[in-house]
Design an enzyme around this catalytic site. Structure first.
Site, PDB file in Angstrom:
ATOM      1  N   ASP A  77      19.404  -8.696  38.958  1.00 52.74           N
ATOM      2  CA  ASP A  77      19.350  -7.502  39.792  1.00 52.74           C
ATOM      3  C   ASP A  77      20.035  -6.378  39.011  1.00 52.74           C
ATOM      4  O   ASP A  77      20.756  -6.637  38.041  1.00 52.74           O
ATOM      5  CB  ASP A  77      20.080  -7.790  41.106  1.00 52.74           C
ATOM      6  CG  ASP A  77      20.164  -6.582  42.018  1.00 52.74           C
ATOM      7  OD1 ASP A  77      19.140  -5.913  42.214  1.00 52.74           O
ATOM      8  OD2 ASP A  77      21.275  -6.311  42.511  1.00 52.74           O
ATOM      9  N   ASP A 120      21.489  -2.869  40.582  1.00 51.44           N
ATOM     10  CA  ASP A 120      22.605  -2.248  41.307  1.00 51.44           C
ATOM     11  C   ASP A 120      23.590  -3.309  41.782  1.00 51.44           C
ATOM     12  O   ASP A 120      23.224  -4.228  42.517  1.00 51.44           O
ATOM     13  CB  ASP A 120      22.091  -1.466  42.521  1.00 51.44           C
ATOM     14  CG  ASP A 120      21.187  -0.313  42.134  1.00 51.44           C
ATOM     15  OD1 ASP A 120      21.610   0.833  42.283  1.00 51.44           O
ATOM     16  OD2 ASP A 120      20.057  -0.561  41.669  1.00 51.44           O
TER      17      ASP A 120
END
Length: 221
Positions: A8, A10
């Site tokens: 991922d 963020d």
């Protein structure tokens, strides 16, 4: 045998909370609402525009004004998306070691492509990602498995040969349902109220370099 580690963005690779929160506070000021502290914003920063708007203004996706608020928020974020965002400590060392061991790496994020295409090259990764799948690359975003499977196709590995690292429940769900091993990035944007013990994570990493301990050297030769 693990051949790739996918992440991922963020709250996992990059600390984007200052810019996400800055955009939220600019929007709240415009509407005459009280700003939020970065400490309060950080735990919800991985929940995207919808989560931030809900947190800051109490406007959910079912609200008739939600669409307008989302457009305004994204316009604010456009002005500052790369202002204060940086990689978390240890990320580049981790990526360099993955490369040394012969593993591929990439990014699967729900952030819109118009931001990832410009932000990722500015983050200073020691080795560029071999795939970047944004929230609108496929017709469904995480927790759908579609972005996960698309990323695997791009780097020519099977899902069962991947670790997926993220800091949100949807990350763990998407990775697990795609057949990947999942790693919860506990340094990320996790709220005290989050029941992480119920999330489908195979492993928990306290810091980026901990991920190396999940990769037996013998399987990386």
């Amino acid at each position: 045998m693990i051949k790739a580690v996918l992440f991922d963005l963020d709250g996992t690779l990059a600390d984007t909370a200052l810019d996400l929160g800055g955009a939220l506070n600019a929007l709240l000021r415009r509407h005459g609402l009280s700003e939020k502290s970065i400490e309060d914003i950080r735990p919800v920063a991985s929940h995207g525009a919808g989560g931030l708007i809900g947190f800051g203004a109490g406007i959910g996706k079912e609200h008739p004004e939600y669409g307008r608020w989302r457009e305004e928020y994204l316009a604010e974020y456009e002005r500052c998306f790369d202002r204060d965002t940086v990689l978390f400590d240890g990320v580049n060392k981790l990526i360099g070691e993955l490369n040394r061991r012969g593993l591929k790496w990439g990014i699967i994020t729900n952030k819109p492509k118009k931001f990832t295409d410009r932000l990722v090259p500015k983050l200073g990764f020691s080795i560029p990602p071999q795939t970047v799948v944004s929230g609108d690359t496929c017709d469904e975003a995480k927790p759908s498995v579609k972005p996960m499977l698309y990323a695997c196709e791009q780097i020519n590995v099977h899902p069962q040969e991947c670790l997926y690292v993220g800091d949100a429940e949807r990350d763990m769900e998407a990775g697990r349902n795609a057949g990947m091993k999942t790693v919860l990035a506990s340094w990320g944007y996790i709220a005290e109220s989050d029941r992480t013990d119920t999330w489908p994570a195979d492993f928990v990493a306290e810091m980026p370099l901990d991920i190396l301990t999940l990769l037996p050297v013998a399987s990386l030769a």
